[in-house]
Write an enzyme that holds these catalytic residues in place. Structure first.
Site, PDB file in Angstrom:
ATOM      1  N   LYS A 106      -2.077 -19.062  28.044  1.00 35.80           N
ATOM      2  CA  LYS A 106      -2.116 -19.394  29.484  1.00 35.80           C
ATOM      3  C   LYS A 106      -1.113 -20.476  29.851  1.00 35.80           C
ATOM      4  O   LYS A 106      -0.584 -20.490  30.960  1.00 35.80           O
ATOM      5  CB  LYS A 106      -3.522 -19.803  29.936  1.00 35.80           C
ATOM      6  CG  LYS A 106      -4.149 -20.946  29.165  1.00 35.80           C
ATOM      7  CD  LYS A 106      -4.987 -20.439  28.044  1.00 35.80           C
ATOM      8  CE  LYS A 106      -5.276 -21.519  27.029  1.00 35.80           C
ATOM      9  NZ  LYS A 106      -6.273 -21.130  26.050  1.00 35.80           N
ATOM     10  N   VAL A 133      -7.458 -15.933  30.061  1.00 32.43           N
ATOM     11  CA  VAL A 133      -8.496 -16.584  30.890  1.00 32.43           C
ATOM     12  C   VAL A 133      -9.860 -16.066  30.457  1.00 32.43           C
ATOM     13  O   VAL A 133     -10.073 -14.852  30.393  1.00 32.43           O
ATOM     14  CB  VAL A 133      -8.311 -16.290  32.395  1.00 32.43           C
ATOM     15  CG1 VAL A 133      -9.368 -17.020  33.213  1.00 32.43           C
ATOM     16  CG2 VAL A 133      -6.919 -16.659  32.869  1.00 32.43           C
ATOM     17  N   ILE A 137     -14.195 -12.679  27.948  1.00 36.85           N
ATOM     18  CA  ILE A 137     -14.690 -12.085  29.208  1.00 36.85           C
ATOM     19  C   ILE A 137     -13.619 -11.213  29.854  1.00 36.85           C
ATOM     20  O   ILE A 137     -12.499 -11.675  30.082  1.00 36.85           O
ATOM     21  CB  ILE A 137     -15.067 -13.189  30.229  1.00 36.85           C
ATOM     22  CG1 ILE A 137     -16.064 -14.162  29.623  1.00 36.85           C
ATOM     23  CG2 ILE A 137     -15.620 -12.583  31.508  1.00 36.85           C
ATOM     24  CD1 ILE A 137     -16.330 -15.375  30.504  1.00 36.85           C
ATOM     25  N   GLU A 191      -7.816 -26.857  22.289  1.00 41.28           N
ATOM     26  CA  GLU A 191      -6.382 -26.614  22.115  1.00 41.28           C
ATOM     27  C   GLU A 191      -5.851 -27.541  21.024  1.00 41.28           C
ATOM     28  O   GLU A 191      -6.490 -28.535  20.678  1.00 41.28           O
ATOM     29  CB  GLU A 191      -5.643 -26.882  23.424  1.00 41.28           C
ATOM     30  CG  GLU A 191      -6.025 -25.957  24.560  1.00 41.28           C
ATOM     31  CD  GLU A 191      -5.763 -24.487  24.252  1.00 41.28           C
ATOM     32  OE1 GLU A 191      -4.642 -24.136  23.885  1.00 41.28           O
ATOM     33  OE2 GLU A 191      -6.711 -23.687  24.372  1.00 41.28           O
ATOM     34  N   LYS A 206      -5.386 -21.748  33.905  1.00 40.95           N
ATOM     35  CA  LYS A 206      -6.182 -20.529  34.115  1.00 40.95           C
ATOM     36  C   LYS A 206      -6.432 -20.306  35.617  1.00 40.95           C
ATOM     37  O   LYS A 206      -6.408 -19.164  36.093  1.00 40.95           O
ATOM     38  CB  LYS A 206      -7.496 -20.639  33.353  1.00 40.95           C
ATOM     39  CG  LYS A 206      -7.297 -20.598  31.837  1.00 40.95           C
ATOM     40  CD  LYS A 206      -8.549 -21.011  31.100  1.00 40.95           C
ATOM     41  CE  LYS A 206      -8.361 -20.919  29.599  1.00 40.95           C
ATOM     42  NZ  LYS A 206      -9.445 -21.568  28.851  1.00 40.95           N
TER      43      LYS A 206
HETATM   44  P1  NDP Z   1      -3.913 -21.923  16.302  1.00 40.50           P
HETATM   45  O1  NDP Z   1      -3.304 -23.267  16.433  1.00 40.50           O
HETATM   46  O2  NDP Z   1      -5.190 -21.786  15.555  1.00 40.50           O
HETATM   47  O3  NDP Z   1      -2.862 -20.943  15.579  1.00 40.50           O
HETATM   48  C1  NDP Z   1      -1.494 -20.928  15.896  1.00 40.50           C
HETATM   49  C2  NDP Z   1      -0.804 -20.030  14.875  1.00 40.50           C
HETATM   50  O4  NDP Z   1       0.555 -19.883  15.250  1.00 40.50           O
HETATM   51  C3  NDP Z   1      -0.827 -20.572  13.452  1.00 40.50           C
HETATM   52  O5  NDP Z   1      -1.062 -19.519  12.554  1.00 40.50           O
HETATM   53  C4  NDP Z   1       0.599 -21.115  13.251  1.00 40.50           C
HETATM   54  O6  NDP Z   1       1.060 -20.980  11.932  1.00 40.50           O
HETATM   55  C5  NDP Z   1       1.386 -20.193  14.150  1.00 40.50           C
HETATM   56  N1  NDP Z   1       2.586 -20.824  14.672  1.00 40.50           N
HETATM   57  C6  NDP Z   1       2.665 -21.892  15.491  1.00 40.50           C
HETATM   58  N2  NDP Z   1       3.939 -22.177  15.764  1.00 40.50           N
HETATM   59  C7  NDP Z   1       4.678 -21.283  15.096  1.00 40.50           C
HETATM   60  C8  NDP Z   1       6.071 -21.059  14.948  1.00 40.50           C
HETATM   61  N3  NDP Z   1       6.961 -21.859  15.549  1.00 40.50           N
HETATM   62  N4  NDP Z   1       6.482 -20.027  14.174  1.00 40.50           N
HETATM   63  C9  NDP Z   1       5.589 -19.232  13.561  1.00 40.50           C
HETATM   64  N5  NDP Z   1       4.258 -19.392  13.660  1.00 40.50           N
HETATM   65  C10 NDP Z   1       3.813 -20.409  14.405  1.00 40.50           C
HETATM   66  O7  NDP Z   1      -4.023 -21.329  17.769  1.00 40.50           O
HETATM   67  P2  NDP Z   1      -5.174 -20.385  18.358  1.00 40.50           P
HETATM   68  O8  NDP Z   1      -5.295 -19.176  17.511  1.00 40.50           O
HETATM   69  O9  NDP Z   1      -6.387 -21.186  18.641  1.00 40.50           O
HETATM   70  O10 NDP Z   1      -4.557 -20.008  19.788  1.00 40.50           O
HETATM   71  C11 NDP Z   1      -3.534 -19.067  19.913  1.00 40.50           C
HETATM   72  C12 NDP Z   1      -3.309 -18.803  21.401  1.00 40.50           C
HETATM   73  O11 NDP Z   1      -4.491 -18.267  21.951  1.00 40.50           O
HETATM   74  C13 NDP Z   1      -2.978 -20.053  22.226  1.00 40.50           C
HETATM   75  O12 NDP Z   1      -2.066 -19.726  23.241  1.00 40.50           O
HETATM   76  C14 NDP Z   1      -4.331 -20.423  22.822  1.00 40.50           C
HETATM   77  O13 NDP Z   1      -4.193 -21.144  24.030  1.00 40.50           O
HETATM   78  C15 NDP Z   1      -4.899 -19.050  23.061  1.00 40.50           C
HETATM   79  N6  NDP Z   1      -6.351 -18.983  23.131  1.00 40.50           N
HETATM   80  C16 NDP Z   1      -7.104 -19.547  22.144  1.00 40.50           C
HETATM   81  C17 NDP Z   1      -8.479 -19.452  22.182  1.00 40.50           C
HETATM   82  C18 NDP Z   1      -9.333 -20.071  21.138  1.00 40.50           C
HETATM   83  O14 NDP Z   1     -10.557 -20.050  21.293  1.00 40.50           O
HETATM   84  N7  NDP Z   1      -8.789 -20.611  20.062  1.00 40.50           N
HETATM   85  C19 NDP Z   1      -9.144 -18.738  23.276  1.00 40.50           C
HETATM   86  C20 NDP Z   1      -8.257 -18.150  24.254  1.00 40.50           C
HETATM   87  C21 NDP Z   1      -6.903 -18.292  24.178  1.00 40.50           C
HETATM   88  P3  NDP Z   1       0.388 -21.751  10.663  1.00 40.50           P
HETATM   89  O15 NDP Z   1      -0.986 -21.140  10.547  1.00 40.50           O
HETATM   90  O16 NDP Z   1       1.239 -21.444   9.512  1.00 40.50           O
HETATM   91  O17 NDP Z   1       0.337 -23.192  11.074  1.00 40.50           O
HETATM   92  N1  HSE Z   2      -9.281 -24.481  24.636  1.00 44.26           N
HETATM   93  C1  HSE Z   2      -9.686 -23.373  25.425  1.00 44.26           C
HETATM   94  C2  HSE Z   2     -11.106 -23.603  25.913  1.00 44.26           C
HETATM   95  C3  HSE Z   2      -9.615 -22.108  24.600  1.00 44.26           C
HETATM   96  O1  HSE Z   2     -11.766 -24.516  25.423  1.00 44.26           O
HETATM   97  O2  HSE Z   2     -11.554 -22.892  26.786  1.00 44.26           O
HETATM   98  C4  HSE Z   2      -9.836 -20.878  25.429  1.00 44.26           C
HETATM   99  O3  HSE Z   2      -8.810 -20.697  26.335  1.00 44.26           O
END
Ligand code: NDP
Ligand code: HSE
Length: 443
Positions: A106, A133, A137, A191, A206
């Site tokens: 987002k 968002v 959901i 985050e 969002k």
């Molecule tokens: P994480 O921080 O858990 O994971 C990020 C991943 O991206 C890691 O595996 C990391 O690698 C990789 N990464 C980061 N930078 C690079 C780069 N420059 N090159 C290659 N790989 C990279 O994030 P989330 O999974 O929590 O979130 C992912 C997205 O989803 C975000 O945009 C977040 O806002 C969104 N989101 C998350 C939710 C949640 O509940 N977590 C819910 C809804 C949306 P490595 O593992 O090697 O460090």
């Molecule tokens: N950090 C976000 C939250 C993840 O707490 O809602 C989902 O977008």
């Protein structure tokens, strides 16, 4: 039946969400293929470090640090790295190489959305973002497709799981904000920089996405009025509960008419607010999210569920993967974002709402009348007044017996009038301090 070739899916990011998406693609490959009408193959998962611990077991040979090469071999690219760069550049590369793109990012959409949607339209590809968002959901597709024939008037939502989790723990367990945030972070809700959550930035991004979709108008994230929860105190949460309210961080997107200029437009704002404890949003606990949509013909609709969490968010991402894959099989260009209404985005000063103000005042004859006159002189109409004996450590022993707490509820007032009233209260000789100012929604 014509056999379609296997579709290759590249996942960028193997963190909380990416690792779950990769796992589901591997585990449910046959079932997904049956739903799509074509085979689906996980081409690889791009990460920063191959050896970093993962929530699910991704085969080592699928992990790569070369995201650019991985994109080139993919039909569908799923961006789950987060952040603005290199996510933006990689998505543009993916679109320009003819892939459909799915993102949960987002922050990126709220900042660079127009550029990315334009790039997708230019090449006839589509950018999907159901998970951006409300986590699990379904809210993007309902706004974009199901309600495309209706007119949305207002959206009232809890769209940040971390802050809802924190406020809920403060309310239910009297926990401190810091302790509750530590738990939310450990559970993978927050985050990478939790300031995005507690500062209201994530919710504002969002809100910008929801308002843009709902009102067919580009609403940039920096046009969203934003206050986070960092100033919310345990005392406010406890006092709210005693008075029949709960404190929630709300995202409010609405069509409105400026009361002074008469200009019709849209507004989006994020701030902590009191809602009655009988309101359905008051029953949204933990990291759950809920979005109320009021549409002209449909009336009120409610969308509720897990707003964060790796596996929950993966559900929304996988839904987009299936949609993108089906589009590949059927063919034809993607559907562009609709911004045809192009309404003015009005500032917070155009908003009228109710307020609750708590004051520590001198408990003397005539004080109530003075304070009521002060509200009246600024054009703010008082609806309720509750007085109680103040128990305040900060007052000296001589002050303490003469202090009282006043909690004043207002009718709808403008932000400007309310701010002027609070400024006057702060300098009034009968007011020791203004201890809380909160907007009241959902009445
Ligand atoms: P994480 O921080 O858990 O994971 C990020 C991943 O991206 C890691 O595996 C990391 O690698 C990789 N990464 C980061 N930078 C690079 C780069 N420059 N090159 C290659 N790989 C990279 O994030 P989330 O999974 O929590 O979130 C992912 C997205 O989803 C975000 O945009 C977040 O806002 C969104 N989101 C998350 C939710 C949640 O509940 N977590 C819910 C809804 C949306 P490595 O593992 O090697 O460090
Ligand atoms: N950090 C976000 C939250 C993840 O707490 O809602 C989902 O977008």
């Amino acid at each position: 039946m014509i056999e379609y070739r296997n579709l290759r899916v590249a996942v960028l990011g193997g963190g909380s969400v990416g690792s779950q998406v990769a796992d589901q693609l591997l585990t449910h490959r046959d079932e997904l293929a049956a739903r799509i009408g074509a085979g689906i193959e996980l081409a690889g998962v791009a990460v920063r470090s191959i050896d970093a611990p993962r929530d699910t077991a991704i085969p080592r040979e699928l992990l790569t640090t070369d995201a650019e090469s991985l994109i080139l071999s993919a039909d569908i690219v799923v961006e789950l790295m987060g952040g603005l760069e290199p996510a933006r550049t990689l998505i543009l590369q993916a679109l320009n190489s003819g892939a459909d793109v799915i993102t949960a990012n987002k922050a990126l959409l709220a900042t660079h959305g127009p550029e990315l949607f334009e790039a997708a339209e230019q090449v006839g590809a589509q950018l999907y973002y159901e998970a951006a968002v409300g986590g699990a959901i379904p809210i993007i597709r309902p706004l974009r497709d199901s309600l495309a024939g209706d007119r949305v008037k207002r959206i009232l939502g809890i769209v940040n799981g971390t802050t809802n989790f924190i406020l809920d723990r403060m309310d239910a367990h009297g926990e401190s904000m810091a302790d509750a945030l530590a738990t939310a972070t450990a559970l993978g809700y927050a985050e990478a920089d939790p300031t995005a959550d507690v500062g209201g930035y994530d919710a504002a991004q969002k809100a910008a996405i929801l308002a843009s979709l709902a009102f067919h108008t580009l609403v940039p994230a920096d046009a969203v009025y934003r206050e986070g929860i960092t100033e919310v105190t345990l005392e406010q949460v406890v006092a709210a509960r005693k008075a029949g309210y709960v404190v929630k961080l709300l995202a409010i997107c609405e069509r409105l008419t400026d009361p002074v200029t008469g200009v019709d437009g849209v507004s989006a704002r994020v701030h902590p607010a009191l809602i009655p404890d009988t309101h359905p949003l008051a029953a949204v606990h933990g990291a759950n999210n809920a979005v109320f949509v009021e549409a002209e013909a449909a009336g009120p609709l409610m969308f509720y569920g897990a707003g964060a969490g790796g596996i929950q968010t993966a559900s929304a991402v996988l839904g987009d993967v299936v949609s993108a894959a089906r589009r590949h099989v059927v063919g034809g260009p993607g559907v562009a974002e609709s911004t045809h209404a192009n309404l003015p985005v009005l500032p917070i000063s155009s908003v009228m709402t109710r307020y609750q103000i708590a004051l520590l005042v001198a408990d003397e004859p005539g004080v109530l009348a003075l304070i009521a006159a002060l509200f009246q002189s600024h054009g703010v109409s008082v609806e309720t007044v509750a007085q109680s004996v103040a128990v305040v450590d900060s007052l000296s022993a001589t002050d303490a017996p003469s202090a009282a707490t006043l909690v004043i509820g207002t009718h709808e007032a403008s932000e400007a009038d309310l701010a002027a009233t609070v400024a006057a209260l702060t300098t009034s000789s009968v007011v020791h301090s203004v201890t809380s100012v909160l907007r009241v929604e959902g009445l």
